[in-house]
Scaffold this motif. Structure first.
Motif, PDB file in Angstrom:
ATOM      1  N   LEU A  50      10.261  15.304  -0.370  1.00 40.45           N
ATOM      2  CA  LEU A  50      11.204  14.966  -0.212  1.00 40.45           C
ATOM      3  C   LEU A  50      11.531  14.150  -1.964  1.00 40.45           C
ATOM      4  CD1 LEU A  50      13.227  12.770   1.915  1.00 40.45           C
ATOM      5  CD2 LEU A  50      13.949  14.993   1.256  1.00 40.45           C
ATOM      6  N   ILE A  51       9.891  13.797  -2.452  1.00 36.99           N
ATOM      7  CA  ILE A  51       9.333  14.567  -3.673  1.00 36.99           C
ATOM      8  C   ILE A  51      10.270  15.207  -4.781  1.00 36.99           C
ATOM      9  CG2 ILE A  51       7.921  13.999  -6.030  1.00 36.99           C
ATOM     10  CD1 ILE A  51       6.125  12.808  -3.587  1.00 36.99           C
ATOM     11  N   VAL A  52      10.568  16.534  -3.474  1.00 32.90           N
ATOM     12  CA  VAL A  52      11.259  17.840  -4.795  1.00 32.90           C
ATOM     13  C   VAL A  52      12.748  16.846  -5.392  1.00 32.90           C
ATOM     14  CG1 VAL A  52      12.229  19.960  -4.642  1.00 32.90           C
ATOM     15  CG2 VAL A  52      10.232  19.251  -3.458  1.00 32.90           C
ATOM     16  N   VAL A  53      13.652  16.725  -4.549  1.00 35.01           N
ATOM     17  CA  VAL A  53      14.593  16.042  -4.908  1.00 35.01           C
ATOM     18  C   VAL A  53      14.916  14.654  -5.660  1.00 35.01           C
ATOM     19  CG1 VAL A  53      16.241  17.381  -2.829  1.00 35.01           C
ATOM     20  CG2 VAL A  53      15.398  15.027  -2.286  1.00 35.01           C
ATOM     21  N   GLY A 113       5.501  11.667 -18.714  1.00 30.36           N
ATOM     22  CA  GLY A 113       5.089  11.493 -17.174  1.00 30.36           C
ATOM     23  C   GLY A 113       4.338  10.844 -16.761  1.00 30.36           C
ATOM     24  N   LEU A 114       3.122  10.671 -17.617  1.00 29.57           N
ATOM     25  CA  LEU A 114       2.036   9.712 -16.862  1.00 29.57           C
ATOM     26  C   LEU A 114       2.968   7.700 -16.958  1.00 29.57           C
ATOM     27  CD1 LEU A 114      -1.146  10.050 -18.308  1.00 29.57           C
ATOM     28  CD2 LEU A 114      -0.025  10.198 -16.023  1.00 29.57           C
ATOM     29  N   GLY A 115       3.596   8.250 -18.230  1.00 29.40           N
ATOM     30  CA  GLY A 115       4.249   6.718 -18.227  1.00 29.40           C
ATOM     31  C   GLY A 115       5.530   6.250 -17.259  1.00 29.40           C
ATOM     32  N   MET A 116       6.323   7.023 -16.457  1.00 32.62           N
ATOM     33  CA  MET A 116       7.389   6.911 -16.280  1.00 32.62           C
ATOM     34  C   MET A 116       6.983   7.045 -14.576  1.00 32.62           C
ATOM     35  SD  MET A 116      10.978   7.323 -16.578  1.00 32.62           S
ATOM     36  CE  MET A 116      11.541   6.880 -18.604  1.00 32.62           C
ATOM     37  N   GLY A 117       5.520   7.574 -14.018  1.00 36.64           N
ATOM     38  CA  GLY A 117       5.508   7.112 -13.117  1.00 36.64           C
ATOM     39  C   GLY A 117       4.770   5.868 -12.524  1.00 36.64           C
ATOM     40  N   VAL A 156       1.061  -1.487  -0.157  1.00 30.81           N
ATOM     41  CA  VAL A 156      -0.518  -0.078   0.340  1.00 30.81           C
ATOM     42  C   VAL A 156       0.581   0.842  -0.164  1.00 30.81           C
ATOM     43  CG1 VAL A 156      -1.896   1.226   1.519  1.00 30.81           C
ATOM     44  CG2 VAL A 156      -1.979  -1.164   1.385  1.00 30.81           C
ATOM     45  N   ASN A 157       1.914   1.532   0.676  1.00 32.22           N
ATOM     46  CA  ASN A 157       2.701   2.318   0.700  1.00 32.22           C
ATOM     47  C   ASN A 157       3.364   2.622  -0.258  1.00 32.22           C
ATOM     48  OD1 ASN A 157       2.019   2.800   3.502  1.00 32.22           O
ATOM     49  ND2 ASN A 157       4.272   2.469   4.727  1.00 32.22           N
ATOM     50  N   GLY A 158       3.916   1.785  -1.243  1.00 33.64           N
ATOM     51  CA  GLY A 158       4.633   1.492  -2.920  1.00 33.64           C
ATOM     52  C   GLY A 158       3.978   2.386  -3.587  1.00 33.64           C
ATOM     53  N   LEU A 159       2.684   2.248  -3.287  1.00 37.93           N
ATOM     54  CA  LEU A 159       1.801   2.184  -4.561  1.00 37.93           C
ATOM     55  C   LEU A 159       1.112   3.592  -4.547  1.00 37.93           C
ATOM     56  CD1 LEU A 159      -0.282   1.564  -6.529  1.00 37.93           C
ATOM     57  CD2 LEU A 159      -2.279   1.183  -4.978  1.00 37.93           C
ATOM     58  N   GLY A 160       0.857   4.188  -2.813  1.00 37.40           N
ATOM     59  CA  GLY A 160       0.746   5.842  -2.260  1.00 37.40           C
ATOM     60  C   GLY A 160       1.972   6.413  -3.336  1.00 37.40           C
ATOM     61  N   MET A 161       3.199   6.124  -2.320  1.00 36.91           N
ATOM     62  CA  MET A 161       4.004   6.509  -3.027  1.00 36.91           C
ATOM     63  C   MET A 161       3.987   6.674  -4.390  1.00 36.91           C
ATOM     64  SD  MET A 161       6.914   8.621  -1.443  1.00 36.91           S
ATOM     65  CE  MET A 161       8.043   9.138  -2.320  1.00 36.91           C
ATOM     66  N   GLY A 162       4.110   5.873  -4.997  1.00 34.02           N
ATOM     67  CA  GLY A 162       4.306   5.877  -6.912  1.00 34.02           C
ATOM     68  C   GLY A 162       3.154   6.357  -7.792  1.00 34.02           C
ATOM     69  N   LEU A 163       1.991   6.636  -6.865  1.00 38.14           N
ATOM     70  CA  LEU A 163       0.959   7.336  -7.682  1.00 38.14           C
ATOM     71  C   LEU A 163       0.803   9.275  -7.064  1.00 38.14           C
ATOM     72  CD1 LEU A 163      -2.130   5.007  -6.789  1.00 38.14           C
ATOM     73  CD2 LEU A 163      -0.747   5.462  -9.166  1.00 38.14           C
ATOM     74  N   THR A 164       1.832   9.243  -6.139  1.00 35.92           N
ATOM     75  CA  THR A 164       1.553  10.551  -5.794  1.00 35.92           C
ATOM     76  C   THR A 164       2.455  11.095  -6.428  1.00 35.92           C
ATOM     77  OG1 THR A 164       1.404  10.334  -3.542  1.00 35.92           O
ATOM     78  CG2 THR A 164       2.306  12.019  -3.635  1.00 35.92           C
ATOM     79  N   THR A 165       4.250  10.673  -6.587  1.00 38.37           N
ATOM     80  CA  THR A 165       4.511  10.889  -7.810  1.00 38.37           C
ATOM     81  C   THR A 165       4.480  10.840  -9.533  1.00 38.37           C
ATOM     82  OG1 THR A 165       6.181   9.619  -6.279  1.00 38.37           O
ATOM     83  CG2 THR A 165       7.121  10.096  -8.179  1.00 38.37           C
ATOM     84  N   THR A 166       3.724  10.126  -9.087  1.00 33.63           N
ATOM     85  CA  THR A 166       2.974  10.268 -10.320  1.00 33.63           C
ATOM     86  C   THR A 166       2.223  11.830 -10.886  1.00 33.63           C
ATOM     87  OG1 THR A 166       2.853   8.159 -10.826  1.00 33.63           O
ATOM     88  CG2 THR A 166       1.182   9.237 -12.435  1.00 33.63           C
ATOM     89  N   VAL A 167       1.702  12.178 -10.527  1.00 38.41           N
ATOM     90  CA  VAL A 167       0.515  12.787 -10.448  1.00 38.41           C
ATOM     91  C   VAL A 167       1.595  14.123 -10.114  1.00 38.41           C
ATOM     92  CG1 VAL A 167      -0.542  14.583  -8.824  1.00 38.41           C
ATOM     93  CG2 VAL A 167      -1.198  12.496  -8.449  1.00 38.41           C
ATOM     94  N   VAL A 168       2.597  14.401  -9.550  1.00 36.08           N
ATOM     95  CA  VAL A 168       3.764  15.749  -9.431  1.00 36.08           C
ATOM     96  C   VAL A 168       4.235  15.000 -10.904  1.00 36.08           C
ATOM     97  CG1 VAL A 168       5.687  16.068  -8.291  1.00 36.08           C
ATOM     98  CG2 VAL A 168       4.194  15.286  -7.703  1.00 36.08           C
TER      99      VAL A 168
END
Lengths: 234, 193
Positions: free
Chosen positions: A104-107, A131-135, A36-48
């Motif tokens: 820390l997604i900034v860096v 961006g979507l593909g990479m995310g 769940v944490n992995g998915l959450g982090m992944g999707l957050t990064t995808t949006v950014v």
């Protein structure tokens, strides 16, 4: 629309940021204690990633070349702040679990890397899909690593028990050292694939050997590494 | 200011929740610049210098600018820009006025700008509500933990350089396994607090 599909495939498979390019290892190791944490982090990064790619692509002709890196960072940091506030308001449990790794997604070198190498040179629509593909590639990788660690470390996936109750979990896999071991095995598999491919005479130069080598893969620290090499030569 | 609390922070940040081995911040330089003990020590020194300075500057900015004007939500943007500018400035300053120190630390400074540990410490100081002095102590201790970890890793890497390692595990994988074993060893410090 063909271009969009190609970009998605590129991010998900051909240049998967985690398994092929080995970028953004800090969050990969830190938050994958469960699927769940992995998915959450992944999707957050995808949006950014998708949103900052769009804005940077729109502004690519306005931003002067010399100050492009600070400009990219401001755009990325703005979206990170927005996403952070939204998560805090609407998904407080995920916000708690990811903690300091959201700002820390900034860096994260994936985001700056895509801004520098793709969005600053291409039109809006392909940049969005890049961006979507990479995310999504990052999300899939993080979810897989998280699921693997959760199965080994707790016998569960997404909180549901999958292994019989008699299974004694290696709790070390959900602790910090387990992250290093899982990543070590992943890199070893990647190396094995690379060696096998080279034996067959295929070009494997695209597969990077990891952020660890000299940091040259991490966005603009490429310049820094070059500066360092020059100075060493002197 | 309670001395006992400061000592607890120093032990906690440098050993118990070590910045690389349990928080996974600053992995790039940790894995990248740890081939030789000498360069690892140089990197460790540069990180201590920059993080201590950065936690002082971000602490002052947070307490005297962001908080009085109620714009603390801008902290991520402000911190990253301040840190990037600070590293550039420190590099120029050392080059001009302290040639000796620049020789020792200079080459590592550009590599630190993207080190997530610097931003991580600044954000942690805010998260745990440290005042400026405590923040500086926490920054120094965190960076000290980074230096300890990278120097130990470099020492081990020098030893395993010539060992016979299965081909796919050569290079990064064996270094990651070493780091994992070090992380297990550092788990032992959690009994200290």
């Amino acid at each position: 629309m063909n271009k969009a599909g190609e970009r998605l495939f590129n991010g998900l498979v051909k240049e998967n940021p985690t398994f092929v390019l080995m970028l953004g290892m800090c969050p990969t190791l830190a938050v994958t204690t469960s699927a769940v944490n992995g998915l959450g982090m992944g999707l957050t990064t995808t949006v950014v990633l998708a949103l900052s790619n769009v804005i940077i692509s729109l502004m690519r002709n306005i931003i002067p070349d010399k100050v492009r890196i600070p400009a990219f960072i401001v755009v990325i940091a703005t979206f990170v702040t927005l996403v952070e506030l939204l998560l805090e308001g609407y998904l407080p449990s995920l916000y708690e679990a990811l903690g300091i790794y959201i700002p820390l997604i900034v860096v994260n070198c994936i985001i700056l890397g895509r801004a520098e190498s793709y969005a600053s040179k291409n039109p809006v629509i392909p940049s969005l899909f890049d961006g979507l593909g990479m995310g999504l590639g990052f999300s899939v990788a993080l979810t897989m690593i998280g699921a693997l660690r959760e199965v080994l470390g707790a016998g569960e996936i997404f909180g549901y028990r999958v292994l019989p109750a008699s299974y004694v979990p290696f709790s070390i896999f959900v602790l910090a050292p387990g992250a290093f071991f899982v990543l070590a095995c992943l890199t070893a598999i990647q190396n094995a694939v690379k060696l096998w491919g080279e034996k067959k005479g295929r070009d494997m130069s695209k597969i990077q050997s990891g952020c660890g080598n000299d940091c040259t893969t991490c966005g603009h620290s490429k310049e820094a590494a070059c500066i360092k090499n020059e100075q060493e030569e002197k | 200011m309670d001395i006992r609390q400061l000592i607890l922070i120093i032990i906690g940040s440098s050993l118990v929740s070590n910045v690389v081995l349990s928080q996974f911040l600053g992995l790039c330089p940790f894995l990248g610049v740890s081939k030789k003990v000498e360069t690892a020590a140089g990197m460790g020194g540069a990180v201590i210098f920059v993080i201590t300075l950065a936690s002082a500057v971000t602490g002052v900015i947070y307490n005297f600018i962001l908080e009085p004007f109620h714009i603390t939500y801008l902290q991520t943007i402000v911190f990253i820009l301040v840190i990037a500018a600070l590293v550039q400035f420190v590099e120029m300053f050392l080059k001009k006025f302290m040639a000796g120190l620049y020789q020792a630390l200079g080459v590592y400074l550009p590599l630190i700008t993207t080190n997530c540990a610097v931003l991580g410490v600044a954000l942690n100081n805010v998260k745990y509500d440290y005042d400026i002095l405590t923040g500086i102590v926490n920054g120094f201790a965190t960076a000290l933990g980074f230096a300890i970890a990278i120097i130990i890793l470099a020492g081990i890497r020098e030893k395993i350089e010539d060992n016979d390692i299965p081909l796919p595990f050569k290079g990064m994988p064996i270094v990651l396994i070493t780091a994992g074993l070090m992380a297990i060893a550092f788990c032992g410090f959690s009994g200290l607090l």
